[in-house]
Design a protein around this motif. Structure first.
Motif, short mmCIF file in Angstrom:
data_model
loop_
_atom_site.label_atom_id
_atom_site.label_comp_id
_atom_site.label_asym_id
_atom_site.label_seq_id
_atom_site.Cartn_x
_atom_site.Cartn_y
_atom_site.Cartn_z
N GLU A 66 0.78 -1.23 0.00
CA GLU A 66 0.00 0.00 0.00
C GLU A 66 0.81 1.28 0.00
O GLU A 66 0.28 2.36 0.15
CB GLU A 66 -1.00 0.01 1.17
CG GLU A 66 -2.04 -1.07 1.05
CD GLU A 66 -3.11 -0.98 2.12
OE1 GLU A 66 -3.26 0.08 2.73
OE2 GLU A 66 -3.80 -1.99 2.31
N ASN A 67 2.10 1.17 -0.13
CA ASN A 67 2.91 2.39 -0.19
C ASN A 67 3.87 2.33 -1.37
O ASN A 67 4.91 2.94 -1.36
CB ASN A 67 3.68 2.59 1.11
CG ASN A 67 4.63 1.44 1.41
OD1 ASN A 67 4.56 0.40 0.77
ND2 ASN A 67 5.50 1.63 2.37
N MET A 68 3.48 1.54 -2.38
CA MET A 68 4.33 1.40 -3.55
C MET A 68 3.61 1.88 -4.80
O MET A 68 2.42 1.59 -4.99
CB MET A 68 4.75 -0.07 -3.74
CG MET A 68 5.63 -0.59 -2.63
SD MET A 68 6.11 -2.32 -2.88
CE MET A 68 7.39 -2.09 -4.10
N SER A 69 4.34 2.60 -5.63
CA SER A 69 3.80 3.02 -6.92
C SER A 69 3.99 1.90 -7.92
O SER A 69 4.69 0.92 -7.66
CB SER A 69 4.54 4.28 -7.40
OG SER A 69 5.90 3.94 -7.67
N VAL A 70 3.40 2.06 -9.09
CA VAL A 70 3.58 1.08 -10.15
C VAL A 70 5.07 0.93 -10.47
O VAL A 70 5.57 -0.17 -10.63
CB VAL A 70 2.77 1.50 -11.41
CG1 VAL A 70 3.22 0.75 -12.64
CG2 VAL A 70 1.28 1.30 -11.16
N ALA A 71 5.78 2.05 -10.56
CA ALA A 71 7.21 2.00 -10.87
C ALA A 71 7.99 1.24 -9.80
O ALA A 71 8.91 0.47 -10.11
CB ALA A 71 7.76 3.41 -11.02
#
Length: 162
Positions: A66-71
Motif C-alpha cells: 500500500e505504499n508502492m507506486s507502479v514503478a
C-alpha cells in the motif's frame, strides 16, 4: 559493465569459444530460464482458482504494501513499468486494487489492495503455501538456501551490468 557486441562475426562457421566458467554459467542460465517457465506455469495454476495469473498475482502482492507506486512494484519485480501499469489498470477495473494519492509524487499514484483483492490474494497464497511446503520437503533446506544465495548473487551481478 561487460560490453556485449551488437554484431556477431562468424569465423569459418564455428561457434564462439567460451571458457569452462562461461560454459558453466551458460548451463546455469539455461536451467534458470527453464525453471522460470515451470514456476510461471505453477504460479498460473495456483492463481487460477482466484481468477488470476502469475503476473497479476505479483502485482497484487506488490499492492499489499500500500505504499508502492507502479514503478516501485516494477522495480521490485525486475520488469518494465509499462507492463505493471497495464496489469494494475486491469486489476483496478476489476475492483481488486485502487489508486491512492502519493505524498511523495504528484503523478505516480500508490497501488493498494481492495478487500476483494486481499481475499483473492489470500486464496493464491494459501495455495502457494501448500505447494511450497510439498516441494520444499523434497530438498535439504540448506541446499535451497545456498541456491537462493547463488541466484541472488547472479541477479546482483546482472543488475550492475545494466
Amino acid at each position: 559493465m561487460i560490453e556485449i557486441q551488437k554484431r556477431q562475426h562468424v569465423v569459418n562457421g564455428e561457434r564462439p569459444r567460451r571458457t569452462s566458467a562461461g560454459d558453466a554459467f551458460s548451463a546455469f542460465a539455461i536451467t534458470a530460464l527453464k525453471l522460470a517457465g515451470h514456476l510461471t506455469a505453477a504460479g498460473d495454476q495456483m492463481a487460477k482458482p482466484a481468477g488470476q495469473t502469475s503476473a497479476r498475482w505479483q502485482v497484487l502482492a506488490g499492492a499489499r504494501h500500500e505504499n508502492m507506486s507502479v514503478a516501485q512494484i516494477a522495480k521490485l519485480l525486475g520488469v518494465a513499468r509499462q507492463g505493471v501499469q497495464r496489469l494494475a489498470d486491469v486489476l483496478e477495473a476489476e475492483g481488486l486494487v485502487t489508486y491512492a494519492d502519493n505524498p511523495n509524487h504528484q503523478r505516480a499514484k500508490l497501488v493498494a489492495l481492495t478487500s476483494e483483492g486481499r481475499a483473492r490474494l489470500s486464496v493464491i497464497e494459501t495455495n502457494q503455501a501448500v505447494w511450497a511446503d510439498a516441494l520444499g520437503a523434497e530438498f535439504d533446506e540448506d541446499t535451497l538456501k545456498k541456491a537462493t544465495e547463488i541466484m541472488a548473487h547472479v541477479l546482483d551481478s546482472l543488475a550492475t551490468q545494466r
